[in-house]
Design a protein around this motif. Sequence first.
Motif, PDB file in Angstrom:
ATOM      1  N   VAL A 192      64.885  15.054   9.645  1.00 22.39           N
ATOM      2  CA  VAL A 192      65.444  15.154   8.302  1.00 22.39           C
ATOM      3  C   VAL A 192      66.896  15.618   8.365  1.00 22.39           C
ATOM      4  CG1 VAL A 192      64.548  17.510   8.012  1.00 22.39           C
ATOM      5  CG2 VAL A 192      65.133  16.132   5.991  1.00 22.39           C
ATOM      6  N   ASN A 193      67.728  15.000   7.558  1.00 23.63           N
ATOM      7  CA  ASN A 193      69.118  15.412   7.405  1.00 23.63           C
ATOM      8  C   ASN A 193      69.202  16.268   6.146  1.00 23.63           C
ATOM      9  OD1 ASN A 193      71.872  15.689   7.075  1.00 23.63           O
ATOM     10  ND2 ASN A 193      72.280  13.523   6.738  1.00 23.63           N
ATOM     11  N   LEU A 194      69.525  17.548   6.293  1.00 22.28           N
ATOM     12  CA  LEU A 194      69.602  18.455   5.154  1.00 22.28           C
ATOM     13  C   LEU A 194      71.037  18.727   4.727  1.00 22.28           C
ATOM     14  CD1 LEU A 194      66.791  21.079   5.919  1.00 22.28           C
ATOM     15  CD2 LEU A 194      66.681  19.030   4.490  1.00 22.28           C
ATOM     16  N   GLY A 195      71.978  17.929   5.205  1.00 23.22           N
ATOM     17  CA  GLY A 195      73.374  18.132   4.858  1.00 23.22           C
ATOM     18  C   GLY A 195      73.660  17.781   3.414  1.00 23.22           C
ATOM     19  N   GLY A 196      74.665  18.436   2.853  1.00 21.84           N
ATOM     20  CA  GLY A 196      75.140  18.170   1.499  1.00 21.84           C
ATOM     21  C   GLY A 196      76.531  18.752   1.363  1.00 21.84           C
ATOM     22  N   ALA A 223      58.380  20.690   0.763  1.00 23.93           N
ATOM     23  CA  ALA A 223      57.285  19.793   0.388  1.00 23.93           C
ATOM     24  C   ALA A 223      56.704  19.071   1.595  1.00 23.93           C
ATOM     25  CB  ALA A 223      57.764  18.777  -0.641  1.00 23.93           C
ATOM     26  N   ALA A 224      57.499  18.927   2.647  1.00 17.98           N
ATOM     27  CA  ALA A 224      57.048  18.206   3.836  1.00 17.98           C
ATOM     28  C   ALA A 224      56.466  19.132   4.912  1.00 17.98           C
ATOM     29  CB  ALA A 224      58.210  17.412   4.433  1.00 17.98           C
ATOM     30  N   ARG A 225      56.551  20.427   4.712  1.00 17.94           N
ATOM     31  CA  ARG A 225      56.033  21.362   5.706  1.00 17.94           C
ATOM     32  C   ARG A 225      54.524  21.187   5.885  1.00 17.94           C
ATOM     33  NH1 ARG A 225      59.513  23.865   9.248  1.00 17.94           N
ATOM     34  NH2 ARG A 225      61.220  24.931   8.164  1.00 17.94           N
ATOM     35  N   GLY A 226      54.044  21.525   7.078  1.00 20.59           N
ATOM     36  CA  GLY A 226      52.614  21.464   7.341  1.00 20.59           C
ATOM     37  C   GLY A 226      52.316  21.820   8.782  1.00 20.59           C
ATOM     38  N   GLU A 227      51.105  22.172   9.038  1.00 20.44           N
ATOM     39  CA  GLU A 227      50.686  22.540  10.392  1.00 20.44           C
ATOM     40  C   GLU A 227      50.818  21.342  11.335  1.00 20.44           C
ATOM     41  OE1 GLU A 227      49.797  25.495  11.611  1.00 20.44           O
ATOM     42  OE2 GLU A 227      50.265  26.381   9.649  1.00 20.44           O
ATOM     43  N   GLY A 228      51.171  21.628  12.569  1.00 20.01           N
ATOM     44  CA  GLY A 228      51.236  20.594  13.594  1.00 20.01           C
ATOM     45  C   GLY A 228      52.462  19.704  13.513  1.00 20.01           C
ATOM     46  N   ARG A 229      53.505  20.173  12.856  1.00 20.78           N
ATOM     47  CA  ARG A 229      54.719  19.383  12.744  1.00 20.78           C
ATOM     48  C   ARG A 229      55.909  20.121  13.346  1.00 20.78           C
ATOM     49  NH1 ARG A 229      53.152  17.998   6.548  1.00 20.78           N
ATOM     50  NH2 ARG A 229      51.553  16.461   7.062  1.00 20.78           N
ATOM     51  N   ARG A 230      56.739  19.364  14.018  1.00 20.37           N
ATOM     52  CA  ARG A 230      57.988  19.903  14.568  1.00 20.37           C
ATOM     53  C   ARG A 230      59.139  19.234  13.820  1.00 20.37           C
ATOM     54  NH1 ARG A 230      57.463  18.211  19.231  1.00 20.37           N
ATOM     55  NH2 ARG A 230      56.709  20.060  20.316  1.00 20.37           N
ATOM     56  N   PHE A 231      59.974  20.035  13.175  1.00 25.16           N
ATOM     57  CA  PHE A 231      61.054  19.487  12.369  1.00 25.16           C
ATOM     58  C   PHE A 231      62.367  19.473  13.146  1.00 25.16           C
ATOM     59  CE2 PHE A 231      57.879  20.337   9.266  1.00 25.16           C
ATOM     60  CZ  PHE A 231      58.077  19.383   8.276  1.00 25.16           C
ATOM     61  N   HIS A 232      63.004  18.321  13.100  1.00 24.01           N
ATOM     62  CA  HIS A 232      64.305  18.113  13.740  1.00 24.01           C
ATOM     63  C   HIS A 232      65.329  17.969  12.615  1.00 24.01           C
ATOM     64  CE1 HIS A 232      62.423  17.104  17.720  1.00 24.01           C
ATOM     65  NE2 HIS A 232      61.406  16.835  16.908  1.00 24.01           N
ATOM     66  N   VAL A 233      66.170  18.964  12.462  1.00 32.02           N
ATOM     67  CA  VAL A 233      67.020  19.079  11.280  1.00 32.02           C
ATOM     68  C   VAL A 233      68.479  18.836  11.647  1.00 32.02           C
ATOM     69  CG1 VAL A 233      67.730  20.579   9.386  1.00 32.02           C
ATOM     70  CG2 VAL A 233      65.400  20.762  10.327  1.00 32.02           C
ATOM     71  N   LEU A 234      69.088  17.851  10.976  1.00 23.56           N
ATOM     72  CA  LEU A 234      70.507  17.577  11.178  1.00 23.56           C
ATOM     73  C   LEU A 234      71.323  18.384  10.166  1.00 23.56           C
ATOM     74  CD1 LEU A 234      72.803  15.986  12.513  1.00 23.56           C
ATOM     75  CD2 LEU A 234      72.424  14.173  10.812  1.00 23.56           C
ATOM     76  N   LEU A 235      72.249  19.185  10.683  1.00 23.35           N
ATOM     77  CA  LEU A 235      73.143  19.999   9.854  1.00 23.35           C
ATOM     78  C   LEU A 235      74.575  19.821  10.354  1.00 23.35           C
ATOM     79  CD1 LEU A 235      70.981  23.216   9.486  1.00 23.35           C
ATOM     80  CD2 LEU A 235      71.567  21.610   7.668  1.00 23.35           C
ATOM     81  N   GLU A 236      74.995  18.585  10.405  1.00 25.41           N
ATOM     82  CA  GLU A 236      76.315  18.271  10.943  1.00 25.41           C
ATOM     83  C   GLU A 236      77.416  18.787  10.020  1.00 25.41           C
ATOM     84  OE1 GLU A 236      78.105  14.472  13.310  1.00 25.41           O
ATOM     85  OE2 GLU A 236      77.155  14.068  11.379  1.00 25.41           O
TER      86      GLU A 236
END
Length: 349
Positions: A11-15, A32-45
């Motif tokens: 997910v890209n969370l930039g703004g 809303a997308a959080r949940g067990e068994g998930r690894r989040f890769h977050v772009l904050l360029e």
Amino acid sequence: MHSHHAQDVFVNLGGQDDNLGDSVLRAAYFEAARGEGRRFHVLLEGRSSDYVSGLPLAPDDVIYTKRSVWVAASNEAPRPVQLFEAGEINPRGPRFPGEDRSAPLRRAIDSGGALIVAGLGLRTPAESTPSQFDQVLRDAAVISWRDAGSRDAAGFGDVAPDWAFAYGPHTADWADSGSRPLLAVTLRFDRPWPDEAWLEAVRALAERTSTRVVTVAQVARDAPRAVRLAEALGGEYLVAPSTRHSDLDAHVRGVFGKSLAIVSDRAHGLIIGATEGAYPIGSAADPQKISRLLASAGLSDLVGSYDQLAEFGPQLEQRLSGLAPAMDHARTEVAGLGLRIQAAMRAVA
């Protein structure tokens, strides 16, 4: 980097770095997308620590500051989920998104993962056509726009209110109208200055409702205008303790929670105000965007151009009782979108 025991979500969370609305809507989407068994890769360029402070990041989230590295990680992941960035888009050229963005989205779908597109809005729907949008968006497991005008221009998907409606206290916990002594005002820095008739309409509304005018700036670039507005209206500019989005969020919510109404041309000023129980009065040089976003929550009755503001004051009292039901319905719609996202992600886990 990748484990078959975890679902990799990108997910890209930039703004806009100084825009509280941008971090608020993305934070709600992310949660809303959080949940067990998930690894989040977050772009904050290119995002500052002030902006990042407004995001609900977890210690095990993987943070990227370069898009190329983030895309490469997505391409290496088995069955990744791509959360397409929420918020405003302004498609240019014959195809949106372009090849550099659509390729990893297509790979996510073709590899057995999923694409989620939820909370998009067009800056100017009249300038977009269905043929402009790449097929990959139509193939998303979830495709939802934040206003009907954007959906109609694109020609596919459904509609749910903006993610920012998800936050704020329960409507049952709002202060009642008799305990709201303020009238909040905030305007964009990059729009025409309103005329004296508009200023007089704000003063008249404050007098009619026995409220005190205060101004705020949820976007740092709006601060000089907020100061000028306070001077012109005989009100007070309430400055946030810092430019950190976490501090700014608490500040504006504190103000709106004591405000009977908010007068603004900032879409997320109006939305955040509504979530805190301040009735949104949209007044703008060009109100098409704020009208669309508030209409998705059934709150566009008091939205119009600068010269219409004087008409809204006499209507406010009769509209106040409709704010809580509209907010409850909007939050139900947003929660439903979250459930659809969860189901789509579980389906490919």
